[in-house]
Design a protein around this motif. Structure first.
Motif, PDB file in Angstrom:
ATOM      1  N   PRO A  25       0.823  -1.206   0.000  1.00  0.00           N
ATOM      2  CA  PRO A  25       0.000   0.000   0.000  1.00  0.00           C
ATOM      3  C   PRO A  25       0.863   1.266   0.000  1.00  0.00           C
ATOM      4  CG  PRO A  25      -0.040  -1.026   2.159  1.00  0.00           C
ATOM      5  CD  PRO A  25       0.722  -1.949   1.258  1.00  0.00           C
ATOM      6  N   GLN A  27      -0.523   4.064   1.143  1.00  0.00           N
ATOM      7  CA  GLN A  27      -1.193   4.878   2.149  1.00  0.00           C
ATOM      8  C   GLN A  27      -1.467   3.965   3.330  1.00  0.00           C
ATOM      9  OE1 GLN A  27      -2.949   4.179  -1.041  1.00  0.00           O
ATOM     10  NE2 GLN A  27      -3.350   2.338   0.159  1.00  0.00           N
ATOM     11  N   CYS A  30      -6.929   1.642   2.734  1.00  0.00           N
ATOM     12  CA  CYS A  30      -7.795   1.962   1.599  1.00  0.00           C
ATOM     13  C   CYS A  30      -9.023   1.093   1.726  1.00  0.00           C
ATOM     14  CB  CYS A  30      -7.043   1.694   0.288  1.00  0.00           C
ATOM     15  SG  CYS A  30      -8.071   1.707  -1.195  1.00  0.00           S
ATOM     16  N   CYS A  47     -11.029   3.089  -3.020  1.00  0.00           N
ATOM     17  CA  CYS A  47     -11.017   3.465  -1.598  1.00  0.00           C
ATOM     18  C   CYS A  47     -12.230   4.292  -1.213  1.00  0.00           C
ATOM     19  CB  CYS A  47      -9.785   4.299  -1.264  1.00  0.00           C
ATOM     20  SG  CYS A  47      -8.227   3.613  -1.781  1.00  0.00           S
ATOM     21  N   PRO A  50     -11.393   8.514   3.203  1.00  0.00           N
ATOM     22  CA  PRO A  50     -10.802   8.257   4.534  1.00  0.00           C
ATOM     23  C   PRO A  50     -11.500   9.007   5.667  1.00  0.00           C
ATOM     24  CG  PRO A  50      -9.089   8.682   2.904  1.00  0.00           C
ATOM     25  CD  PRO A  50     -10.404   8.982   2.231  1.00  0.00           C
ATOM     26  N   ASN A  89      -8.642  -4.267   1.975  1.00  0.00           N
ATOM     27  CA  ASN A  89      -8.146  -3.795   0.676  1.00  0.00           C
ATOM     28  C   ASN A  89      -6.742  -3.192   0.786  1.00  0.00           C
ATOM     29  OD1 ASN A  89      -8.524  -3.365  -2.112  1.00  0.00           O
ATOM     30  ND2 ASN A  89      -8.979  -1.205  -1.725  1.00  0.00           N
ATOM     31  N   THR A  90      -5.848  -3.648  -0.055  1.00  0.00           N
ATOM     32  CA  THR A  90      -4.421  -3.252  -0.170  1.00  0.00           C
ATOM     33  C   THR A  90      -3.538  -3.767   0.973  1.00  0.00           C
ATOM     34  OG1 THR A  90      -4.387  -1.098   0.969  1.00  0.00           O
ATOM     35  CG2 THR A  90      -5.081  -1.094  -1.351  1.00  0.00           C
TER      36      THR A  90
END
Ligand SMILES: *[C@@H]1O[C@H](CO)[C@@H](O)[C@H](O)[C@H]1NC(C)=O
Length: 221
Positions: A25, A27, A30, A47, A50, A89-90
């Motif tokens: 990732p 970030q 996500c 995503c 956030p 996810n990620t």
């Protein structure tokens, strides 16, 4: 039981994170949105904003529920991949819970995108995997073990493997994967239950058996 469950999860998380194969990732997280309607394809999912992400996005409570094993194979997989748990996810990991009735089998299959780390919580499982057909050192070699509660076994990425409950009671295992969506290729389903079916001449020649054997196998799907 609860403590053992928690320890298993922690072990799986640690091992899976250190060997993740999915893209790293860029970030912190996500959390995936429901992208069933999205027209754009990405390698992973889109995503969620956030600012709207909460702790609930990182929580999945379903794994304590036993799977229904009343089916011909006598086993049930409860998936906790990115599809069931968008917070994965990620992150490069996922889980399953597998329930086995007495003599239930998780039939020969492989995961194209992940190695698997299996922890037995209850029962006695006969497990194994086979190496690739023309491996230069150990072609087509079967590795097997009988596992008891607390035992761990790993199945290398992409190799055919199985688990069979050899005990007289139900069995339960948890498994961690080095992918948010490992994929599963169940050998029997892929060969004899594809849609449309594989030409029967291909299968009779490949397996060197009578066409009726293939028809009988196809008839199960
Ligand atoms: C389990 O599955 C069987 C077969 O589909 C079904 O008849 C049964 O009601 C299910 N049991 C539960 C507890 O859901």
């Amino acid at each position: 039981m609860a403590v053992r469950f928690l320890i298993s999860i922690l072990i799986i998380s640690f091992v899976s994170f250190t060997h993740a194969f999915d893209p790293n990732p860029l970030q912190d997280f996500c959390v995936a949105v429901n992208d069933a309607e999205a027209k754009v394809f990405v390698n992973g999912k889109i995503c969620k904003d956030p600012n709207t992400v909460s702790a609930d996005d990182f929580l999945f409570r379903g794994l304590k529920i036993p799977g229904n094993t009343s089916n011909p194979l006598g086993s049930r997989i409860t998936y906790v991949t990115v599809n069931e748990f968008p917070g994965l996810n990620t992150l490069g990991v996922s889980f399953v819970r597998i329930d086995y009735a007495p003599y239930g089998v998780n039939p020969p299959h492989f995961h194209p995108r992940a190695a698997e780390f299996l922890v037995v919580l209850e029962g006695t499982l006969y497990v194994g995997f086979v190496t690739t057909t023309f491996d230069p050192n150990v072609p087509n070699k079967l590795f097997t073990k009988t596992l008891y509660p607390g035992d761990v076994f790993v199945f290398p990425k992409g190799l055919i493997h199985f688990q069979f409950n050899v005990g007289k009671n139900n069995a339960v295992a948890l498994a961690g994967f080095s992918s948010q969506y490992p994929g599963i290729m169940i050998i029997a389903n892929a060969l004899f239950g594809s849609n449309p079916p594989i030409n029967i001449d291909v299968l009779t020649k490949a397996f060197q058996v009578d066409a009726n054997v293939i028809k009988s196998l196809q008839g199960q799907f």
